[in-house]
Write a protein that holds these residues in place. Sequence first.
Motif, mmCIF file in Angstrom:
data_model
loop_
_atom_site.group_PDB
_atom_site.id
_atom_site.type_symbol
_atom_site.label_atom_id
_atom_site.label_comp_id
_atom_site.label_asym_id
_atom_site.label_seq_id
_atom_site.Cartn_x
_atom_site.Cartn_y
_atom_site.Cartn_z
ATOM 1 N N SER A 45 0.996 4.952 -4.928
ATOM 2 C CA SER A 45 1.852 6.019 -5.434
ATOM 3 C C SER A 45 1.601 7.282 -4.615
ATOM 4 O O SER A 45 0.450 7.630 -4.344
ATOM 5 N N GLY A 46 2.677 7.940 -4.221
ATOM 6 C CA GLY A 46 2.545 9.140 -3.416
ATOM 7 C C GLY A 46 2.414 8.874 -1.933
ATOM 8 O O GLY A 46 2.290 9.816 -1.148
ATOM 9 N N SER A 47 2.477 7.597 -1.525
ATOM 10 C CA SER A 47 2.340 7.289 -0.100
ATOM 11 C C SER A 47 3.591 7.646 0.683
ATOM 12 O O SER A 47 3.531 7.802 1.908
ATOM 13 N N GLY A 48 4.728 7.741 0.002
ATOM 14 C CA GLY A 48 5.971 8.095 0.677
ATOM 15 C C GLY A 48 6.972 6.965 0.762
ATOM 16 O O GLY A 48 8.040 7.141 1.345
ATOM 17 N N LYS A 49 6.689 5.821 0.144
ATOM 18 C CA LYS A 49 7.580 4.674 0.300
ATOM 19 C C LYS A 49 8.944 4.899 -0.359
ATOM 20 O O LYS A 49 9.976 4.552 0.213
ATOM 21 N N SER A 50 8.979 5.492 -1.565
ATOM 22 C CA SER A 50 10.263 5.777 -2.209
ATOM 23 C C SER A 50 10.992 6.905 -1.491
ATOM 24 O O SER A 50 12.226 6.900 -1.404
ATOM 25 N N VAL A 217 17.694 -6.738 2.904
ATOM 26 C CA VAL A 217 17.063 -6.079 1.755
ATOM 27 C C VAL A 217 15.887 -5.245 2.237
ATOM 28 O O VAL A 217 15.038 -5.732 2.993
ATOM 29 N N LEU A 218 15.859 -3.979 1.802
ATOM 30 C CA LEU A 218 14.694 -3.119 1.980
ATOM 31 C C LEU A 218 14.062 -2.974 0.606
ATOM 32 O O LEU A 218 14.598 -2.309 -0.276
ATOM 33 N N LEU A 219 12.924 -3.643 0.408
ATOM 34 C CA LEU A 219 12.278 -3.741 -0.901
ATOM 35 C C LEU A 219 11.096 -2.781 -0.969
ATOM 36 O O LEU A 219 10.149 -2.895 -0.189
ATOM 37 N N ILE A 220 11.144 -1.845 -1.920
ATOM 38 C CA ILE A 220 10.047 -0.917 -2.159
ATOM 39 C C ILE A 220 9.249 -1.457 -3.337
ATOM 40 O O ILE A 220 9.793 -1.667 -4.426
ATOM 41 N N THR A 221 7.945 -1.708 -3.144
ATOM 42 C CA THR A 221 7.168 -2.300 -4.223
ATOM 43 C C THR A 221 5.685 -1.966 -4.088
ATOM 44 O O THR A 221 5.193 -1.763 -2.972
ATOM 45 N N HIS A 222 4.998 -1.893 -5.234
ATOM 46 C CA HIS A 222 3.538 -1.784 -5.204
ATOM 47 C C HIS A 222 2.880 -3.133 -5.483
ATOM 48 O O HIS A 222 1.655 -3.236 -5.515
ATOM 49 N N ASP A 223 3.694 -4.172 -5.687
ATOM 50 C CA ASP A 223 3.198 -5.515 -5.975
ATOM 51 C C ASP A 223 3.010 -6.266 -4.663
ATOM 52 O O ASP A 223 3.961 -6.794 -4.090
ATOM 53 N N LEU A 224 1.760 -6.326 -4.183
ATOM 54 C CA LEU A 224 1.501 -6.937 -2.885
ATOM 55 C C LEU A 224 1.799 -8.429 -2.874
ATOM 56 O O LEU A 224 2.309 -8.961 -1.879
ATOM 57 N N ALA A 225 1.475 -9.129 -3.953
ATOM 58 C CA ALA A 225 1.741 -10.564 -3.998
ATOM 59 C C ALA A 225 3.238 -10.834 -3.933
ATOM 60 O O ALA A 225 3.683 -11.781 -3.270
ATOM 61 N N LEU A 226 4.019 -10.002 -4.602
ATOM 62 C CA LEU A 226 5.471 -10.135 -4.559
ATOM 63 C C LEU A 226 5.980 -9.928 -3.139
ATOM 64 O O LEU A 226 6.819 -10.688 -2.643
ATOM 65 N N ALA A 227 5.473 -8.897 -2.473
ATOM 66 C CA ALA A 227 5.883 -8.628 -1.094
ATOM 67 C C ALA A 227 5.498 -9.772 -0.171
ATOM 68 O O ALA A 227 6.270 -10.191 0.694
ATOM 69 N N ALA A 228 4.293 -10.289 -0.369
ATOM 70 C CA ALA A 228 3.817 -11.371 0.497
ATOM 71 C C ALA A 228 4.640 -12.634 0.314
ATOM 72 O O ALA A 228 4.871 -13.383 1.262
ATOM 73 N N GLU A 229 5.085 -12.879 -0.907
ATOM 74 C CA GLU A 229 5.840 -14.095 -1.197
ATOM 75 C C GLU A 229 7.291 -13.985 -0.750
ATOM 76 O O GLU A 229 7.888 -14.981 -0.301
ATOM 77 N N ARG A 230 7.890 -12.786 -0.843
ATOM 78 C CA ARG A 230 9.341 -12.656 -0.667
ATOM 79 C C ARG A 230 9.781 -12.076 0.667
ATOM 80 O O ARG A 230 10.904 -12.343 1.103
ATOM 81 N N ALA A 231 8.952 -11.263 1.290
ATOM 82 C CA ALA A 231 9.410 -10.510 2.466
ATOM 83 C C ALA A 231 9.214 -11.297 3.756
ATOM 84 O O ALA A 231 8.280 -12.083 3.891
ATOM 85 N N ASP A 232 10.110 -11.039 4.716
ATOM 86 C CA ASP A 232 9.916 -11.547 6.078
ATOM 87 C C ASP A 232 8.918 -10.662 6.821
ATOM 88 O O ASP A 232 8.039 -11.164 7.518
ATOM 89 N N ARG A 233 9.082 -9.350 6.643
ATOM 90 C CA ARG A 233 8.166 -8.399 7.268
ATOM 91 C C ARG A 233 7.695 -7.395 6.232
ATOM 92 O O ARG A 233 8.402 -7.110 5.270
ATOM 93 N N VAL A 234 6.507 -6.844 6.473
ATOM 94 C CA VAL A 234 5.911 -5.859 5.569
ATOM 95 C C VAL A 234 5.588 -4.596 6.344
ATOM 96 O O VAL A 234 5.100 -4.655 7.480
ATOM 97 N N VAL A 235 5.871 -3.452 5.708
ATOM 98 C CA VAL A 235 5.536 -2.141 6.255
ATOM 99 C C VAL A 235 4.566 -1.482 5.284
ATOM 100 O O VAL A 235 4.883 -1.324 4.096
ATOM 101 N N VAL A 236 3.389 -1.111 5.755
ATOM 102 C CA VAL A 236 2.353 -0.506 4.908
ATOM 103 C C VAL A 236 2.320 0.994 5.176
ATOM 104 O O VAL A 236 2.145 1.420 6.323
ATOM 105 N N VAL A 237 2.489 1.785 4.113
ATOM 106 C CA VAL A 237 2.556 3.243 4.232
ATOM 107 C C VAL A 237 1.350 3.865 3.548
ATOM 108 O O VAL A 237 1.021 3.522 2.403
#
Length: 555
Positions: A45-50, A217-237
Amino acid sequence: MSRTLLSVRGLEVGYELADGGTVEALRGVDLDVLEGEIVAVVGESGSGKSTLARAVLRMLSDNASVTAHSMAFTPNAENAESVELTEIEEGELRALRGRDIGWVPQDPGVSLDPVRRIGDQIAEVLTVHRLADRRGARRRAVEVLESVGIDNPGERARQYPHQLSGGQRQRVLIGIAVAARPRLIIADEPTSALDVTTQRTIMDLLVSVAAREGSSVLLITHDLALAAERADRVVVVQHGEIVETGPAARVFDAPRHAYTAELVRVAPTLEGGRLRAVNAGGEPVVRAGHLVKTFASRRLGRRAGTRRAVDDVSLSVARGTTLGIVGESGSGKSTTARMLLRLERPDSGSVELAGHDVTRLRGEELRQVRRRIQLVQQDPYSSLDPRRTVGDNIATSLEAFGIGTPAERRARVAGLIADVALPVDVIDRRPRELSGGQRQRVAIARALAVGPEIVVLDEPVSALDVSVQDQVLRLLLRLQEEHDLTYLFISHNLAVVRRFCDEVVVMRAGRVVEAGPADTILERARHPYTRALVSAVPRPRGFVRSLSAGGDTPR
């Protein structure tokens, strides 16, 4: 080779403060989204992703200043010519929003208009962009509701948001986002408040709709497992800067940046270790016997019989232990908790707290027993009075029970602030000036103010990112050990329950279907419903390998 749909270069966003200062939210951000790709943006939270997502849509607040070398978007699949989002006029941007770029906001309870019918809200996207006349837009709205898995779409189109469940409202938001078949869908935490089975359904829906319509899809999430399962690429902020990016499997299986590695380490999974050894506890301090609660059900505003929300529920909690209550939305877990707190009166059954049957108590006797059981609600922002300081919010319960002099209450508040590891200066601040994790700590301090024996924790970490979630869970365990507290922990996050709870009760349709030690229930579930809940938890292989190599172990 896929073409680039969105290309962001050198994006910087700052927020001007009332005192003339500036907060830098994003610094030098570069981001690409390819055609047909799912890109997840993760961080605390507060990292700037939203802020990143809203900057692309130019939906930031008036005090935001935005600069970028380029934000190029390609709206037409047949034409490779891009549009520079930083330069187009507001009218052109409005034409892109909804039609070419769909937006799925986080909170359907706030994002949907409560006084307009669901069908009209979907149809508006089509009529505003002149993609259909009013009659055609209404037909398309029903088609969209059906495509996103809403039952009885014709009837639902005539209903209002309050008549739908949380999962149904989230489906409606996805329907609004995809109604015009956009090239890019930006989804900001679309599943953060949903139970695991609804979360999986919503993500299946979002991914399948995007694939069917050819959307990215550009997915904003704090759920790492969800991102790992669903995304092709991940951006860490982190702190407004991108610290790592790459294929999801590589980023989570072999993180290159220390911040990413720490996020993975603290993220809860069903394969991860517990935060402490199982606590056997003492004698039962909470007993509920054969609880039943029935509510009148309504359809299209009219009474349509009754609904049994809790049906013959019995449970007990040993002193000093943590009992997790899990189940889907509507399973009856929150209603059960409200009866334990005597915020709801059961139709039948008993609730015994520390030897007192609270269903039989009245007046001052009930008031004194309520000192022994306190509640930490899911959303500390709405549960704390925004007009009062943090110190006054915490002191409220002390005042209500007539505990101490004003000086003694101030000293008690200061001690509680230290107990929950907050700086002393937050006492004079307002809740809006704190982060989500800080507000949750204030809510915990307020619950502990009157010295309870039992604390009901209603989804206390569901809206928090993984690192703050880990901090709050560790804080709760420390306080439990120091004050000999007994917890009832209501959650839809089975990975958190496995990490935190000693015992688990699984509820479905108002009934307990399985109960026992957390490890046993979640590792070797017997009931088909429990197995379905467990199977719905995101369990990407690389993420699990990385966690098991560097995560917590039982101690």
